[in-house]
Design a protein around this motif. Structure first.
Motif, PDB file in Angstrom:
ATOM      1  N   TYR A   1     -48.784  12.017 -23.476  1.00 22.95           N
ATOM      2  CA  TYR A   1     -49.863  12.772 -24.108  1.00 22.95           C
ATOM      3  C   TYR A   1     -49.318  13.965 -24.894  1.00 22.95           C
ATOM      4  CZ  TYR A   1     -54.779  14.315 -24.322  1.00 22.95           C
ATOM      5  OH  TYR A   1     -56.049  14.655 -24.721  1.00 22.95           O
ATOM      6  N   VAL A   2     -48.322  14.650 -24.327  1.00 28.94           N
ATOM      7  CA  VAL A   2     -47.746  15.817 -24.998  1.00 28.94           C
ATOM      8  C   VAL A   2     -46.845  15.375 -26.154  1.00 28.94           C
ATOM      9  CG1 VAL A   2     -46.263  17.833 -24.723  1.00 28.94           C
ATOM     10  CG2 VAL A   2     -47.927  17.265 -22.946  1.00 28.94           C
TER      11      VAL A   2
ATOM     12  N   ALA B   1     -51.766  20.180 -26.023  1.00 31.43           N
ATOM     13  CA  ALA B   1     -51.892  18.829 -26.584  1.00 31.43           C
ATOM     14  C   ALA B   1     -53.337  18.354 -26.530  1.00 31.43           C
ATOM     15  CB  ALA B   1     -50.983  17.863 -25.814  1.00 31.43           C
ATOM     16  N   SER B   2     -53.998  18.641 -25.435  1.00 29.49           N
ATOM     17  CA  SER B   2     -55.394  18.232 -25.290  1.00 29.49           C
ATOM     18  C   SER B   2     -56.274  18.881 -26.355  1.00 29.49           C
ATOM     19  CB  SER B   2     -55.890  18.613 -23.886  1.00 29.49           C
ATOM     20  OG  SER B   2     -57.215  18.184 -23.691  1.00 29.49           O
ATOM     21  N   SER B   3     -55.980  20.132 -26.684  1.00 32.02           N
ATOM     22  CA  SER B   3     -56.780  20.820 -27.704  1.00 32.02           C
ATOM     23  C   SER B   3     -56.581  20.174 -29.075  1.00 32.02           C
ATOM     24  CB  SER B   3     -56.418  22.310 -27.760  1.00 32.02           C
ATOM     25  OG  SER B   3     -55.106  22.496 -28.249  1.00 32.02           O
TER      26      SER B   3
ATOM     27  N   SER C   1     -51.186   6.660 -22.331  1.00 33.46           N
ATOM     28  CA  SER C   1     -52.571   7.076 -22.107  1.00 33.46           C
ATOM     29  C   SER C   1     -52.610   8.564 -21.786  1.00 33.46           C
ATOM     30  CB  SER C   1     -53.178   6.289 -20.927  1.00 33.46           C
ATOM     31  OG  SER C   1     -52.601   6.700 -19.706  1.00 33.46           O
ATOM     32  N   LYS C   2     -53.810   9.115 -21.816  1.00 32.18           N
ATOM     33  CA  LYS C   2     -54.003  10.525 -21.489  1.00 32.18           C
ATOM     34  C   LYS C   2     -53.597  10.825 -20.056  1.00 32.18           C
ATOM     35  CE  LYS C   2     -57.522  14.181 -21.457  1.00 32.18           C
ATOM     36  NZ  LYS C   2     -58.929  14.535 -21.731  1.00 32.18           N
ATOM     37  N   GLU C   3     -53.664   9.808 -19.181  1.00 27.05           N
ATOM     38  CA  GLU C   3     -53.311  10.005 -17.785  1.00 27.05           C
ATOM     39  C   GLU C   3     -51.798  10.133 -17.587  1.00 27.05           C
ATOM     40  OE1 GLU C   3     -55.943   7.954 -18.711  1.00 27.05           O
ATOM     41  OE2 GLU C   3     -57.128   9.679 -18.008  1.00 27.05           O
TER      42      GLU C   3
ATOM     43  N   GLU D   1     -59.815  27.661 -30.459  1.00 28.11           N
ATOM     44  CA  GLU D   1     -59.157  27.400 -29.169  1.00 28.11           C
ATOM     45  C   GLU D   1     -57.659  27.183 -29.358  1.00 28.11           C
ATOM     46  OE1 GLU D   1     -59.164  24.150 -25.493  1.00 28.11           O
ATOM     47  OE2 GLU D   1     -60.366  23.785 -27.279  1.00 28.11           O
ATOM     48  N   ILE D   2     -57.274  26.446 -30.390  1.00 26.12           N
ATOM     49  CA  ILE D   2     -55.849  26.223 -30.637  1.00 26.12           C
ATOM     50  C   ILE D   2     -55.153  27.533 -30.958  1.00 26.12           C
ATOM     51  CG2 ILE D   2     -54.193  25.179 -32.234  1.00 26.12           C
ATOM     52  CD1 ILE D   2     -55.985  22.732 -32.369  1.00 26.12           C
TER      53      ILE D   2
END
Length: 587
Positions: free
Chosen positions: A453-454, A530-532, A446-448, A498-499
């Motif tokens: 996530y990465v 990673a979020s971007s 999960s994102k948490e 943004e990236i």
């Protein structure tokens, strides 16, 4: 390509131009001028403090100087906008082509992108010595040791990436009373292996089952011969045997985390070096006989008001002079530590870093003073303290290990959650903050869970290229193929921009993290990167025109694939700095 270093040079050149034109006085110190990302990305792409740090020396108002310098910077063809904000910061907005050049550089340079950008600190030719782990060789490593091990190893990787020459060192504490306790504990297991009645492990000895194989090995090697010897004879033999066995165990534990040291330094080898050190300090007038004032507050039971042999550490920044000899005439641990650090310096290190547990806070000033004294100011010491690790499972404290007797072993945790989860999560919090390590959460998909996530970002990038190969067979989508020629001007969505901005920050992240000795900055940056990517991916679900692959619009597809590949490379290289793998797919 480091646009922050590039524009720092341009800002300084603009200041020099103002000096030549007589608008600023000569002799300004430009060393404190920096260019960095603005705190709020909406303010621009870069920000400089030049006007703030130069105004006082130039005898002018920071805002007025900011306006003058901003006007000069607007003449740069790569600067679209230069605005003064707050007390005198200058925010710069760059032409899109600047970030297109960054993406092309990331593609062309590969692993070299962002590396080797840092000056060599105190001495251009100086070497860095990082001492980390250095756990007492009395048992297996626990999770607390693991945090220092991961931090030290990632810091070494980071400094190498920044262009430094690094030695990774482990100090074996094999000369103290604890190794005699180890020897007696191993001898008990030796007797047990021979069938001797030993009963419960006596208080004061190490109770863990990890010594059972050591006792068995002693029995195989010596039979019953040691039973007939007095302790004075068997103790040194068993001590050396047990230390070797424990160091083999520790090396194996470290290997599970992908950690290797260049040097294993034995404390016992300092026996002759410490008297030489004392004589050298006396020759410099840095040792005297005197009395120490009592500690503030309640006196400890072992405090003695007596004349002692003291080192003048106050002259080098310490709070109080420190004793070098104990009341029985033996050397203090501090004396041995000074000799050890002196040995590091003699081996060519100018920048010393010690990674220690949080309980060593009182050690910092005295050792920094000692290093300054014995190196005549030519070497520096940075002590990084790693706080405690609270081991949890779904929020509940984990019970103690049966094998270790008193703690959860590092090996048990690696076996349960894997190397990558441990390394990333140990680095996803600053070293001097307590870490809650939840065995259940670090394996969540999960994102948490930052490590998932990465890593998922890297796997997603690889997946994009697998799909592209199917959708556009025959296209050369390698870094140096069609991607290198892609029209990056087609990337206009805010998510794409943004990236590009984040990819541009990678060289500065490496440089700044290495300069501050803070590898957690790399972990934070990778999560943001990673979020971007995941954000742009999700956008494409609702807006087909933003999808990474559109066979009907190959120009846009190539541009987006170039962006994805640049990001993938940075994620892979950043994870390598942390010692974490970059998987091609998640399982």
């Amino acid at each position: 390509m480091n646009i922050f270093a590039t524009f720092e040079g341009r800002v300084r050149a603009a200041v020099q131009g103002l000096i030549r034109s007589g608008q600023l006085p000569e002799g300004l110190d430009l060393a404190r001028v920096v260019v960095e990302p603005p705190r709020d990305a909406s303010h621009g792409d870069l920000a400089t403090n030049a006007a703030l740090v130069l105004a006082k020396e130039a005898k002018t108002n920071p805002k007025a100087l900011g306006e003058t310098l901003a006007a000069a910077l607007r003449a740069d063809p790569d600067v679209v906008e230069a605005q003064v904000a707050g007390p005198g910061f200058i925010n710069l907005r760059l032409a899109p082509g600047t970030f297109h050049a960054v993406v092309r550089a990331a593609l062309a340079e590969g692993e070299a992108y962002g590396r080797g950008t840092m000056a060599s600190g105190a001495s251009p030719a100086g070497r860095v010595n990082i001492e980390y782990v250095s756990a007492n060789p009395t048992g297996p490593m626990h999770v607390g040791h693991g945090r220092g091990a991961v931090f030290g190893d990632a810091l070494a990787n980071l400094l190498v990436a920044a262009g430094r020459d690094v030695t990774r060192e482990y100090y074996i504490n094999d000369a103290g009373a604890q190794v005699d306790v180890l020897a007696r504990s191993a001898f008990l297991r030796y007797r047990e292996a021979l069938g001797e009645p030993v009963g419960p492990v006596p208080e004061g000895l190490y109770p863990g089952d990890y010594l059972v194989p050591v006792g068995q090995a002693l029995a195989e090697a010596h039979g019953r011969a040691l039973l007939d010897q007095p302790e004075t004879e068997w103790l040194p033999l068993v001590r050396a045997f047990a230390i070797d066995a424990m160091m083999d165990l520790i090396r194996a534990d470290l290997e599970r985390l992908g950690i290797h040291h260049d040097v294993f330094f034995s404390e016992a080898t300092l026996k002759e070096a410490v008297p030489v050190l004392l004589a050298e300090l006396r020759g410099k007038g840095l040792v005297y006989e005197g009395r120490l004032p009592p500690p503030k507050g309640q006196l400890p039971e072992d405090w003695e008001d007596r004349e002692q042999t003291l080192f003048r550490t106050v002259e080098f920044g310490d709070d109080v002079d420190r004793p070098l000899l104990k009341s029985d005439g033996s050397f203090t641990y501090f004396a041995s530590d000074i000799a050890y650090h002196r040995d590091k310096i003699a081996r060519g290190a100018t920048d010393l870093i010690d990674v220690l547990g949080a309980d060593h806070g009182g050690y910092v000033k005295r050792m920094q003073a000692a290093v300054k004294a014995v190196s005549d100011g030519h070497a520096t010491l940075d002590v990084k303290l790693c706080q405690l690790v609270r081991l949890l499972r779904a929020g509940e404290p984990v019970k103690m290990s049966k094998r270790a007797g008193e703690f959860i072993t590092l090996r048990e945790v690696v076996d349960e959650v894997g190397r990558d989860a441990i390394r990333f999560m140990m680095l996803y919090r600053k070293n001097d903050a307590t870490l809650d390590f939840d065995l259940a959460k670090v394996v969540e998909q999960s994102k948490e869970n930052p490590v998932f996530y990465v890593q998922y970002a890297h796997a997603r990038c690889v997946s994009v290229f697998r799909q592209a190969a199917q959708a556009m067979p025959g296209e050369d989508l390698s870094r140096n193929g069609l991607l290198a020629e892609a029209d990056l001007a087609l990337l206009t969505d805010p998510g794409e921009i943004e990236i590009m901005r984040l990819v541009a920050q990678y060289p500065r992240v490496i440089e700044a993290a290495a300069g501050a000795h803070e590898p957690h900055r790399v972990a934070f940056y990778l999560y943001e990167l990673a979020s971007s990517l995941h954000g742009l991916w999700n956008k494409g679900k609702d807006l087909p025109q933003l999808r990474f692959i559109n066979p009907d619009d190959r120009n846009s597809t190539r541009a987006r694939l170039a962006l994805v590949e640049a990001l993938r490379g940075v994620v892979a290289f950043g994870l390598a700095v942390l010692g974490v793998t970059a998987p091609d797919e998640m399982r």
